[in-house]
Design a protein around this motif. Structure first.
Motif, PDB file in Angstrom:
ATOM      1  N   THR A   1      84.966  36.562   6.628  1.00 46.09           N
ATOM      2  CA  THR A   1      86.180  36.684   5.831  1.00 46.09           C
ATOM      3  C   THR A   1      86.446  38.136   5.480  1.00 46.09           C
ATOM      4  O   THR A   1      87.502  38.465   4.961  1.00 46.09           O
ATOM      5  CB  THR A   1      86.052  35.879   4.531  1.00 46.09           C
TER       6      THR A   1
ATOM      7  N   LYS B   1      89.475  43.401   3.948  1.00 40.73           N
ATOM      8  CA  LYS B   1      89.978  42.166   4.533  1.00 40.73           C
ATOM      9  C   LYS B   1      90.171  42.327   6.033  1.00 40.73           C
ATOM     10  O   LYS B   1      90.439  43.424   6.512  1.00 40.73           O
ATOM     11  CB  LYS B   1      91.322  41.789   3.897  1.00 40.73           C
TER      12      LYS B   1
ATOM     13  N   GLY C   1      95.730  34.795   1.855  1.00 43.71           N
ATOM     14  CA  GLY C   1      95.140  35.824   1.001  1.00 43.71           C
ATOM     15  C   GLY C   1      95.587  37.219   1.388  1.00 43.71           C
ATOM     16  O   GLY C   1      94.801  38.162   1.321  1.00 43.71           O
TER      17      GLY C   1
ATOM     18  N   GLU D   1      91.200  29.196   2.989  1.00 45.46           N
ATOM     19  CA  GLU D   1      91.163  29.465   1.551  1.00 45.46           C
ATOM     20  C   GLU D   1      89.967  28.783   0.896  1.00 45.46           C
ATOM     21  O   GLU D   1      89.359  29.334  -0.025  1.00 45.46           O
ATOM     22  CB  GLU D   1      92.472  29.016   0.900  1.00 45.46           C
ATOM     23  N   GLN D   2      89.646  27.581   1.373  1.00 50.00           N
ATOM     24  CA  GLN D   2      88.476  26.871   0.845  1.00 50.00           C
ATOM     25  C   GLN D   2      87.200  27.668   1.123  1.00 50.00           C
ATOM     26  O   GLN D   2      86.301  27.764   0.266  1.00 50.00           O
ATOM     27  CB  GLN D   2      88.391  25.482   1.483  1.00 50.00           C
TER      28      GLN D   2
ATOM     29  N   ASN E   1      87.101  30.991   1.663  1.00 48.78           N
ATOM     30  CA  ASN E   1      87.172  32.252   0.933  1.00 48.78           C
ATOM     31  C   ASN E   1      86.759  32.098  -0.533  1.00 48.78           C
ATOM     32  O   ASN E   1      86.239  33.037  -1.139  1.00 48.78           O
ATOM     33  CB  ASN E   1      88.584  32.836   1.014  1.00 48.78           C
ATOM     34  N   LYS E   2      87.000  30.911  -1.090  1.00 46.88           N
ATOM     35  CA  LYS E   2      86.627  30.678  -2.484  1.00 46.88           C
ATOM     36  C   LYS E   2      85.124  30.856  -2.700  1.00 46.88           C
ATOM     37  O   LYS E   2      84.691  31.312  -3.757  1.00 46.88           O
ATOM     38  CB  LYS E   2      87.036  29.267  -2.918  1.00 46.88           C
ATOM     39  N   THR E   3      84.360  30.462  -1.692  1.00 46.91           N
ATOM     40  CA  THR E   3      82.897  30.510  -1.814  1.00 46.91           C
ATOM     41  C   THR E   3      82.297  31.680  -1.042  1.00 46.91           C
ATOM     42  O   THR E   3      81.072  31.834  -1.009  1.00 46.91           O
ATOM     43  CB  THR E   3      82.291  29.195  -1.296  1.00 46.91           C
ATOM     44  N   GLY E   4      83.140  32.499  -0.430  1.00 41.67           N
ATOM     45  CA  GLY E   4      82.644  33.652   0.315  1.00 41.67           C
ATOM     46  C   GLY E   4      81.926  33.289   1.595  1.00 41.67           C
ATOM     47  O   GLY E   4      81.156  34.079   2.136  1.00 41.67           O
ATOM     48  N   LYS E   5      82.185  32.084   2.099  1.00 39.54           N
ATOM     49  CA  LYS E   5      81.512  31.654   3.330  1.00 39.54           C
ATOM     50  C   LYS E   5      82.184  32.252   4.561  1.00 39.54           C
ATOM     51  O   LYS E   5      83.380  32.476   4.586  1.00 39.54           O
ATOM     52  CB  LYS E   5      81.513  30.130   3.431  1.00 39.54           C
TER      53      LYS E   5
ATOM     54  N   ALA F   1      84.399  22.598   5.335  1.00 39.39           N
ATOM     55  CA  ALA F   1      85.478  22.803   4.359  1.00 39.39           C
ATOM     56  C   ALA F   1      86.529  21.708   4.462  1.00 39.39           C
ATOM     57  O   ALA F   1      87.043  21.225   3.448  1.00 39.39           O
ATOM     58  CB  ALA F   1      86.118  24.172   4.572  1.00 39.39           C
TER      59      ALA F   1
END
Length: 398
Positions: A33, A40, A81, A335-336, A338-342, A352
Motif C-alpha cells: 500500500t 503512496k 485514498g 480501503e479495507q 489500508n485500514k490495517t496497513g496490510k 478482506a
C-alpha cells in the motif's frame, strides 16, 4: 468526455508469475500500500479481460466502457485514498484460449492484482491459473452455477443462473400459469447449465418440458430445432442463447408460426435485439439483475451519459451497470486493507472481501457475498413492450 478503449497487443507464451495487485512504484516481490520510501503508490491497476472483437463484442465493448466510466468517476472523487485506479484491457474474444493468453499478459507483464472478466467458458479457463497465482478474479456477468466451485480466488460478483433462471422458471409456471415449456439453448457453458436449471425448476413447480433443443455457437439457422418445438405446442419457449443468435431465434420462431410466450435472460436487454427482431420481440419476458432508474437516480444519470456520449442505450444495460460498479468494489477491498496497513495482494484481498461480506455499490446497490461463493440480489422481471424494456415484477431472493 468520451472514453476511448485502447486495446493492447497480446503477448504469446509468456510465463505466469504469481504477482497480484499492481501499484506503480512497488517492487516485484509483491504490491504494498506504500512505496519503498513510505509514500503512496502512484496508481492501482486491474486487468479487464472482455471480448472486444468477435461475435460477443457488442456486449463486451459496452461492458468495458461501463467499467471505464466507473473508473473515471471514482478517480474524479479522489480515487482510492488519493491514488488513481486504472484498467488494463485485453481482448478475450469470448474464447477460452484467447482469454488464457490475455490472462498471462496482464498477470506476468502488467502485474495486476485483480482480474475482471466474464463469459462462463472464459472464467472456467482462467480459474485454475488464478488459483495457482493467487490472483483475485471477479466474474461479472457469467452465469454458470459451477463458477462458485472453481476455487477460492475466483469469485462471482454477479448472480449466477441458479438465481435468476430459477426465479424465471417458477414465475412462468406459478404466476403466469404456463403448464408446458420448450427450451432452446446454446451448447456451451453459458447455455447448457442455465437450460438445465430452467428445466429442473419448471418441472419441480409442476410444469412439463415438452421440447429441449440445443444449437451450436454462432449458428444462425434454427429450423430443425424450432420445427420440433412447434410440433410440441408449448405454452412458453425459453431462449438461453447469446446476443448474436437470440434475435434470429425470435424472428424464425415467429415466422414459423410459433405463438407461444417467449422468455430469456439479461442478454435480451440490448438495442441490437430490438433492431434485428423488431416487432417479433414484442412481449418477450426476461430477467434483469439490476434495479430500475426509478429506484436509483444514479442509474438514470448513467443512462443519460450513454445517450450523450454514444447516442444510444448500452447493450445489456444491467451488465454494464455491474461493470461500472466493479471499480468501487475494488476500492472497498483496498480501503479495507489500508485500514490495517496490510499489503495489497491476492491473499489479503480475498481475506478482506470475506471480512466485508457485503458492499454497497453506486448503481446496483448492496451485493451480499455468500459463504458458498454465490451472491444474492433481487431478480427483476421485464418485458419488451412497444419497443421498450419495461419492468413487470420484482422477485426477492432469499
Amino acid at each position: 468526455m468520451k472514453l476511448v478503449i485502447k486495446k493492447s497487443k497480446l503477448a504469446i507464451g509468456v510465463l505466469i508469475v504469481p504477482l497480484i495487485l499492481s501499484a506503480c512504484g512497488t517492487s516485484s516481490s509483491g504490491t504494498s500500500t506504500q512505496t519503498p520510501n513510505g509514500s503512496k503508490p502512484s496508481g492501482y491497476e486491474f486487468g479487464l479481460v472482455m471480448p472486444m472483437t468477435g461475435s460477443s463484442a457488442t456486449f463486451g465493448n459496452d461492458q468495458v466502457k461501463g467499467a471505464l466510466m466507473g473508473i473515471e468517476d471514482l478517480n474524479k472523487e479522489g480515487g482510492i485514498g488519493g491514488v488513481p485506479l486504472k484498467a488494463i484491457t485485453e481482448d478475450s474474444q469470448a474464447d477460452p484460449k484467447r482469454a488464457i493468453t490475455a490472462y498471462q499478459k496482464v498477470v506476468s507483464l502488467d502485474k495486476v492484482s485483480f482480474l475482471v472478466t466474464a463469459w462462463s467458458s472464459v472464467v472456467k479457463a482462467i480459474a485454475p491459473m488464478a488459483e495457482q497465482d493467487k490472483v483475485l478474479t471477479f466474474s461479472i456477468g457469467a452465469n454458470d452455477p459451477k463458477i462458485k466451485e472453481l476455487g477460492k480466488f475466483t469469485r462471482t460478483a454477479y448472480p449466477l443462473a441458479d438465481v435468476d433462471i430459477k426465479a424465471l422458471a417458477e414465475y412462468t409456471h406459478n404466476t403466469l400459469g404456463k403448464k408446458t415449456a420448450a427450451i432452446i439453448y446454446i451448447a456451451n457453458d453459458t447455455g447448457k447449465f442455465a437450460a438445465e436449471i430452467y428445466k429442473k425448476t419448471f418441472e419441480a413447480a409442476g410444469g412439463k418440458v415438452v421440447a429441449y433443443e440445443s444449437h451450436e455457437p454462432d449458428k444462425l439457422e434454427f429450423a430443425a430445432q424450432l420445427s420440433k418445438i412447434k410440433q410440441a405446442h408449448p405454452d412458453v419457449v425459453h431462449i438461453q442463447s447469446l446476443v448474436g443468435e437470440t434475435p434470429e431465434i425470435i424472428l424464425q420462431a415467429r415466422e414459423m408460426g410459433i405463438n407461444a410466450l417467449l422468455t430469456s435472460y439479461s442478454a435480451a436487454e440490448n438495442s441490437e435485439l430490438l433492431k434485428k427482431a423488431g416487432k417479433a420481440a414484442e412481449g418477450l419476458i426476461y430477467t434483469s439483475l439490476a434495479p430500475e432508474p426509478e429506484t436509483n437516480p444514479k442509474i438514470q444519470q448513467y443512462l443519460d451519459r450513454w445517450q450523450k456520449e454514444e447516442g444510444r442505450a448500452p447493450n445489456g444495460a444491467p451488465y454494464t451497470e455491474y461493470l461500472y460498479d466493479t471499480p468501487y468494489l475494488i476500492k472497498a477491498i483496498i480501503e479495507q486493507l489500508n485500514k490495517t496497513g496490510k499489503e495489497v495482494n491476492g491473499v489479503n484481498a480475498l481475506a478482506a472481501l470475506n471480512e466485508l461480506g457485503s458492499v454497497d455499490l453506486p448503481l446496483t446497490g448492496k451485493i451480499i457475498f455468500n459463504k458458498d461463493g454465490s451472491v444474492s440480489k433481487p431478480v427483476y422481471i421485464k418485458k419488451i413492450q412497444d419497443g421498450q424494456f419495461k419492468l413487470v415484477d420484482t422477485i426477492k431472493v432469499k
